[in-house]
Design a protein around this motif. Structure first.
Motif, PDB file in Angstrom:
ATOM      1  N   MET A   1       0.851  -1.170   0.000  1.00  0.00           N
ATOM      2  CA  MET A   1       0.000   0.000   0.000  1.00  0.00           C
ATOM      3  C   MET A   1       0.893   1.227   0.000  1.00  0.00           C
ATOM      4  N   ILE A   2       0.530   2.191  -0.813  1.00  0.00           N
ATOM      5  CA  ILE A   2       1.238   3.462  -0.823  1.00  0.00           C
ATOM      6  C   ILE A   2       0.232   4.599  -0.687  1.00  0.00           C
ATOM      7  N   ALA A   3       0.716   5.712  -0.188  1.00  0.00           N
ATOM      8  CA  ALA A   3      -0.157   6.878  -0.032  1.00  0.00           C
ATOM      9  C   ALA A   3       0.641   8.121  -0.381  1.00  0.00           C
ATOM     10  N   LYS A   4      -0.065   9.083  -0.928  1.00  0.00           N
ATOM     11  CA  LYS A   4       0.494  10.399  -1.197  1.00  0.00           C
ATOM     12  C   LYS A   4      -0.363  11.409  -0.454  1.00  0.00           C
ATOM     13  N   GLY A   5       0.273  12.436   0.047  1.00  0.00           N
ATOM     14  CA  GLY A   5      -0.465  13.481   0.740  1.00  0.00           C
ATOM     15  C   GLY A   5       0.109  14.840   0.424  1.00  0.00           C
ATOM     16  N   THR A   6      -0.768  15.810   0.295  1.00  0.00           N
ATOM     17  CA  THR A   6      -0.344  17.177   0.022  1.00  0.00           C
ATOM     18  C   THR A   6      -1.372  18.150   0.572  1.00  0.00           C
ATOM     19  N   THR A   7      -0.940  19.374   0.777  1.00  0.00           N
ATOM     20  CA  THR A   7      -1.833  20.440   1.200  1.00  0.00           C
ATOM     21  C   THR A   7      -2.197  21.248  -0.031  1.00  0.00           C
ATOM     22  N   ILE A   8      -3.481  21.569  -0.183  1.00  0.00           N
ATOM     23  CA  ILE A   8      -3.937  22.267  -1.394  1.00  0.00           C
ATOM     24  C   ILE A   8      -4.851  23.439  -1.028  1.00  0.00           C
ATOM     25  N   SER A   9      -4.994  24.343  -1.965  1.00  0.00           N
ATOM     26  CA  SER A   9      -5.916  25.468  -1.791  1.00  0.00           C
ATOM     27  C   SER A   9      -7.197  25.254  -2.589  1.00  0.00           C
ATOM     28  N   HIS A  10      -7.161  24.380  -3.557  1.00  0.00           N
ATOM     29  CA  HIS A  10      -8.274  24.184  -4.495  1.00  0.00           C
ATOM     30  C   HIS A  10      -9.166  23.009  -4.086  1.00  0.00           C
ATOM     31  N   GLY A  11      -9.837  23.166  -2.949  1.00  0.00           N
ATOM     32  CA  GLY A  11     -10.674  22.106  -2.418  1.00  0.00           C
ATOM     33  C   GLY A  11     -11.808  21.688  -3.334  1.00  0.00           C
ATOM     34  N   LEU A  12     -12.494  22.661  -3.934  1.00  0.00           N
ATOM     35  CA  LEU A  12     -13.632  22.316  -4.796  1.00  0.00           C
ATOM     36  C   LEU A  12     -13.176  21.534  -6.024  1.00  0.00           C
ATOM     37  N   GLU A  13     -12.106  21.962  -6.647  1.00  0.00           N
ATOM     38  CA  GLU A  13     -11.607  21.254  -7.828  1.00  0.00           C
ATOM     39  C   GLU A  13     -11.200  19.827  -7.476  1.00  0.00           C
ATOM     40  N   ALA A  14     -10.530  19.670  -6.351  1.00  0.00           N
ATOM     41  CA  ALA A  14     -10.112  18.331  -5.924  1.00  0.00           C
ATOM     42  C   ALA A  14     -11.321  17.442  -5.644  1.00  0.00           C
TER      43      ALA A  14
END
Length: 145
Positions: A1-14
């Protein structure tokens, strides 16, 4: 299992991308109601009031399993349990709003999780080394399974 994580400003698009009806299945939500990204975003943004200095208010995670691991998760509730385990490891389960969606746009299913950085008490989640934290959480879950 792998995971990626990031902080974003574009919540609606995501959330729109993750909730694309042609390729996703709703797995679950934490402290959110409604069934579309616009509803979720409005609820999340209520917690952002007074946090004008916070430029990136959302956390985005992708969790991918090996084919053998994915075969063990035959039902949507199994994917929901996996999402819950991951969120617990990331300290996001108890007090943060989030939505979890399963993508089936390829032959390799994977989870998308969009979480609010601001918890229900108004505290901002520390996103320092968020990618590394996501990888470590995935490794711990894999070892436990």
């Amino acid at each position: 299992m792998i995971a990626k994580g990031t902080t974003i400003s574009h919540g609606l698009e995501a959330m729109n991308y993750a909730a694309n009806k042609n390729k996703s299945i709703f797995v679950g939500a934490n402290f959110l109601s409604g069934n579309n990204p616009e509803d979720w975003l409005i609820q999340m943004q209520l917690l952002h009031e007074g946090k004008s200095r916070m430029k990136k208010g959302f956390l985005r995670f992708e969790i991918s399993l090996t084919h053998a691991e994915a075969r063990q998760l035959s039902e949507i509730k199994d994917w929901g349990k996996l999402a819950g385990q991951f969120l617990k490891k990331m300290n996001l389960l108890d007090n943060h709003q989030c939505v979890c969606l399963l993508h089936r746009d390829t032959n390799h299913f994977h989870l998308h999780i969009i979480a609010d950085r601001v918890d229900r008490d108004g505290s901002i989640y520390n996103d320092r080394f968020i990618g590394r934290k996501a990888v470590e959480a995935a490794q711990q879950i894999s070892e436990e399974r």
